[in-house]
Scaffold this active site. Structure first.
Site, mmCIF file in Angstrom:
data_model
loop_
_atom_site.group_PDB
_atom_site.id
_atom_site.type_symbol
_atom_site.label_atom_id
_atom_site.label_comp_id
_atom_site.label_asym_id
_atom_site.label_seq_id
_atom_site.Cartn_x
_atom_site.Cartn_y
_atom_site.Cartn_z
ATOM 1 C CD GLU A 12 -2.871 1.262 0.274
ATOM 2 O OE1 GLU A 12 -2.425 1.655 -0.828
ATOM 3 O OE2 GLU A 12 -4.066 1.008 0.490
ATOM 4 N NE ARG A 93 -9.674 -1.602 10.552
ATOM 5 C CZ ARG A 93 -10.055 -2.752 10.011
ATOM 6 N NH1 ARG A 93 -10.040 -2.892 8.695
ATOM 7 N NH2 ARG A 93 -10.453 -3.742 10.773
ATOM 8 C CG ASN A 95 -7.222 4.363 3.577
ATOM 9 O OD1 ASN A 95 -6.354 3.510 3.569
ATOM 10 N ND2 ASN A 95 -8.109 4.501 2.619
ATOM 11 C CG ASN A 145 -8.260 4.828 -0.818
ATOM 12 O OD1 ASN A 145 -7.112 4.814 -0.393
ATOM 13 N ND2 ASN A 145 -8.935 3.724 -1.053
ATOM 14 C CG ASP A 193 -7.403 1.479 -3.271
ATOM 15 O OD1 ASP A 193 -6.787 2.281 -2.542
ATOM 16 O OD2 ASP A 193 -7.728 0.347 -2.876
#
Length: 279
Positions: A12, A93, A95, A145, A193
């Protein structure tokens, strides 16, 4: 496609910084960098699951700790500290993130638990100033995101994953966001994303739902499509000329599946238009 990292749980937040490629292995709780020689180095361990990465003007590294809902700071000596506590602002959460040239961090968050069958719910985008103070930057964001900032520092573009769109804001002098507008709405099944900006103002978008990385211009026209073979979760433009497209892929985003299978990879391909802006 070349594979530059494999056997990962879940890559990520890919970044090109200071002549090296950096990324979080989110489900293995570690941050790595890959040097120009190809050798990999463990940067640090983050028990709260690392996600977004960025750097302050002085060179200290910022790391999103997802489950702790903290923004961590790693000094030149490797010492870790809490740069900002986000838990009073966000309930789920933390990110991905982008850090601007002034050291302001724009941090997204889930808004709902994706692995607990909670309904999709809007949330806020958080801004952390260089002194660690935390502010609301925008509201009614649907899973904010991957995020980029244009080279002139005046426009922020962010993926709203569960709304299948990229949203743009103007960045004011004080870091505030204004003039919200839809930059691109996806109708081809792509879900944005992680994202990366290039010199022509187009955005590369990693889309896990259809296992591809697409290049899109403002307005939504798809200019190029790369099939990735596995779900594509994040991308970055790097290399010395910023013409290497790094794509983080995996079979799943589920933590236990990823830790058991370890089929996450980072793949690369060369593109014609160099990267631009931040990160």
């Amino acid at each position: 496609m070349d594979i530059i990292a494999s056997g990962l749980a879940f890559a990520e937040a890919p970044r090109w910084h200071d002549g090296a490629f950096w990324f979080s292995d989110m489900h293995d709780d570690r941050v790595f960098k890959i040097l120009a020689s190809g050798s990999a180095e463990l940067v640090c361990k983050v028990d709260g699951r690392p996600s977004g990465l960025g750097w302050l003007p002085g060179g200290d590294m910022l790391i999103v700790s997802m489950t702790d809902r903290q923004l961590l700071r790693r000094g030149h000596d490797g010492a870790m500290s809490v740069h900002a506590d986000l838990s009073d602002m966000i309930g789920k959460r933390a990110n991905d993130m982008v850090v601007d040239r002034c050291g302001r961090a724009y941090v997204g968050n889930f808004g709902f638990h994706t692995d607990e069958d909670e309904p999709v719910a809007p949330t806020i985008l958080v801004r952390v100033d260089p002194d660690g103070t935390v502010h609301q930057a925008a509201d009614q964001m649907v899973f904010p995101n991957g995020t980029v900032i244009t080279p002139n520092g005046k426009v922020l573009i962010i993926a709203e994953t569960y709304a299948a769109r990229l949203t743009a804001f103007d960045i004011d002098e004080d870091g505030g966001l204004s003039n919200r507008r839809i930059w691109a709405q996806f109708t081809d099944g792509s879900v944005p994303d992680g994202i990366a900006l290039d010199e022509e103002g187009a955005v590369w978008v990693a889309s896990p739902t259809n296992a591809r990385c697409v290049r899109v211009r403002e307005g939504g026209e798809i200019l190029q499509t790369i099939d990735t073979g596995q779900q594509a979760f994040a991308c970055a433009l790097g290399g010395d000329d910023r013409k290497t497209l790094y794509i983080a892929i995996a079979d799943s985003a589920d933590r236990e599946d990823c830790r058991a299978g370890r089929n996450g990879k980072v793949i690369t391909t060369r593109v014609e238009i160099a990267g631009a802006g931040l990160p």
